[in-house]
Design an enzyme around this catalytic site. Structure first.
Site, PDB file in Angstrom:
ATOM      1  N   CYS A   1     -11.905   2.452   0.555  1.00 20.25           N
ATOM      2  CA  CYS A   1     -10.613   2.968   1.030  1.00 20.25           C
ATOM      3  C   CYS A   1     -10.228   2.067   2.191  1.00 20.25           C
ATOM      4  CB  CYS A   1     -10.759   4.415   1.499  1.00 20.25           C
ATOM      5  SG  CYS A   1      -9.303   5.057   2.371  1.00 20.25           S
TER       6      CYS A   1
ATOM      7  N   CYS B   1      -4.345  -1.257  -1.886  1.00 23.76           N
ATOM      8  CA  CYS B   1      -4.369   0.199  -2.028  1.00 23.76           C
ATOM      9  C   CYS B   1      -5.314   0.488  -3.185  1.00 23.76           C
ATOM     10  CB  CYS B   1      -2.960   0.684  -2.340  1.00 23.76           C
ATOM     11  SG  CYS B   1      -2.812   2.418  -2.791  1.00 23.76           S
TER      12      CYS B   1
ATOM     13  N   GLU C   1      -6.787   8.191  11.304  1.00 26.26           N
ATOM     14  CA  GLU C   1      -5.394   8.158  11.774  1.00 26.26           C
ATOM     15  C   GLU C   1      -5.258   8.793  13.155  1.00 26.26           C
ATOM     16  OE1 GLU C   1      -2.602   9.258   8.689  1.00 26.26           O
ATOM     17  OE2 GLU C   1      -3.198   7.530   7.479  1.00 26.26           O
TER      18      GLU C   1
ATOM     19  N   ASP D   1       0.881  -1.172   0.000  1.00 25.07           N
ATOM     20  CA  ASP D   1       0.000   0.000   0.000  1.00 25.07           C
ATOM     21  C   ASP D   1       0.915   1.219   0.000  1.00 25.07           C
ATOM     22  OD1 ASP D   1      -2.184   1.754   0.328  1.00 25.07           O
ATOM     23  OD2 ASP D   1      -2.131   1.583   2.510  1.00 25.07           O
ATOM     24  N   SER D   2       0.340   2.373  -0.270  1.00 26.36           N
ATOM     25  CA  SER D   2       1.127   3.599  -0.163  1.00 26.36           C
ATOM     26  C   SER D   2       1.453   3.925   1.296  1.00 26.36           C
ATOM     27  CB  SER D   2       0.362   4.764  -0.790  1.00 26.36           C
ATOM     28  OG  SER D   2      -0.902   4.896  -0.190  1.00 26.36           O
TER      29      SER D   2
ATOM     30  N   HIS E   1      -8.698   2.564   4.811  1.00 23.62           N
ATOM     31  CA  HIS E   1      -8.855   3.116   6.164  1.00 23.62           C
ATOM     32  C   HIS E   1     -10.279   2.934   6.708  1.00 23.62           C
ATOM     33  CE1 HIS E   1      -5.056   5.193   5.414  1.00 23.62           C
ATOM     34  NE2 HIS E   1      -5.089   5.762   6.594  1.00 23.62           N
TER      35      HIS E   1
END
Lengths: 274, 274
Positions: free
Chosen positions: B187, B74, B155, B11-12, B189
């Site tokens: 996504c 990703c 995050e 992933d990035s 996240h």
């Protein structure tokens, strides 16, 4: 408004930790106090009356520890004792059965829903009762199947062996023949078999984890009642068990993850135990 | 037959660790080698050509490390470069977009599916392309909505604040107005926002995590091709990043859990980085 008290969660053993994991995914700031009644595990062979006694005893213990809500993260205890627990304590109480049934009612497209669980859970009729309560006059056919060998495979970490897949095929063939399009994972160990269940049932069948669905109810209740913890520092979780803390901790790290630290042994009134 | 090689995942940044977590839930015996390209994170503002170069470079790095398959965990890299990665390596390659689209096609009851993701993912049209490929002549309406603020909330560990819920309501109102009954979390996240998304969308809307759906594909591919690891001792995972390992490890423990140990910094050819 911020309520720093812990969410109390209990199960007869380690399975309820999959529910804790889903709760902590959704609510990373909430502290959890978990109680695994490992000295009296499993609840399956116990009488209804015994399970009710144990569940109320543990719920009172958690309330003495000042929890702000209680999650009965055990299918046997939810089936046997959710109303008794609600009557015994003044904090909100959530079980694992109703959230999964509610999700299945919403998700099924053909009205045929499978249920897998332990012998006792499936035989209890608790999922059928919940369906009748949540969807009165329901036209949904709920087809139960006991999968007694699954718990042992999960506790060994075996989710892919030919023996596990053969057991899964044996158990699930009747549900496939019945044409279910939705499958309730009615045992807190089963989220860890998701890959295998998906493989055997095929991609057309939606798998519903009672752990994930229960976590959504916890989020709702804490939010509605202003009971969320707004503190941003990482919460302290506590893990208690009535039996051997080493055994509990070994499996606990596998079921829950990083938040599992050490377990404390706590003696409840054990006169009713074997 | 037992294949002890690792599954390569990249992933990035850290988001792909939610995919690793779903993989390890389903396949606890499989070792994972994760690469987070944190020195060049995020990929959103990069050109298509840059993301393709980065993705192929990382995939080749993973193959040099002897992985048995590659998961592009990703959305940006899957949208931009999945075919380039497939052409560049000889091991099986799975992205995060097709599994989620396939699940949505099966799950929707009213043919109206929502998609949330970063600006770049939603604007890329990759989910619409996958729908056209997987369900030719599809009658499903796929309605995209970018949610740029979500990553920062996740995050920070904020999944419940009034500010987060206000953002969620702002983003999701158009999808509710469109009557979607299924929502793709596009996504990596977003699985950590499940409680909040459920709260805002209401219990009638099914949430599909691309992390969970991708893990099912990984299980299938390793099983079909005889690539599963049958060893019963706990696997060793490795975590590499191109940027600051401290930053990566701090978030990594939150996203993945116990299996996250320390991260190693690995320099790829970074001439194309900022």
């Amino acid at each position: 408004m911020s309520d720093p008290r812990a969410i109390g969660v209990f199960d007869s053993g380690v399975g309820g930790l999959t529910v804790v994991r889903s709760i902590l995914d959704d609510l990373p700031r909430e502290p959890v106090l978990y109680f695994g009644d490992t000295a009296r595990y499993p609840y399956g062979p116990r009488t209804l009356e015994e399970v009710r006694t144990f569940a109320v005893q543990i719920a009172r213990h958690l309330v003495e520890r000042d929890v702000k809500m209680i999650v009965v993260a055990c299918n046997s205890a939810t089936a046997a004792a959710i109303e008794q627990v609600r009557a015994a304590v003044s904090v909100p109480v959530v079980g694992v059965i109703e959230p999964a049934v509610r999700a299945a009612v919403r998700a099924t497209r053909n009205g045929r829903v499978g249920l897998i669980g332990t012998e006792v859970t499936v035989a209890s009729g608790a999922y059928h009762d919940a369906l009748a309560r949540l969807d009165p006059g329901s036209e949904i056919a709920l087809i139960g199947q006991a999968c007694p060998a699954f718990v042992e495979f999960v506790e060994r970490g075996d989710t892919t062996s030919p023996a596990l897949l053969a057991a899964a095929e044996r158990y699930l063939t009747p549900l496939q023949a019945a044409g279910v399009d939705t499958l309730i994972l009615g045992c807190t160990h089963y989220p860890l078999l998701r890959g295998a269940l998906h493989h055997v049932m095929g991609p057309e069948v939606l798998l519903l984890s009672s752990a994930d669905e229960t976590a959504k109810d916890v989020y709702e209740i804490l939010g509605e009642r202003g009971l969320l913890n707004e503190m941003t520092r990482p919460p302290d979780h506590r893990f208690e068990c009535s039996g051997d803390p080493e055994w509990f901790a070994g499996l606990g790290r596998r079921f829950l993850g990083p938040e599992f630290l050490d377990a404390d042994r706590v003696s409840l009134e054990l006169s009713k135990s074997r």
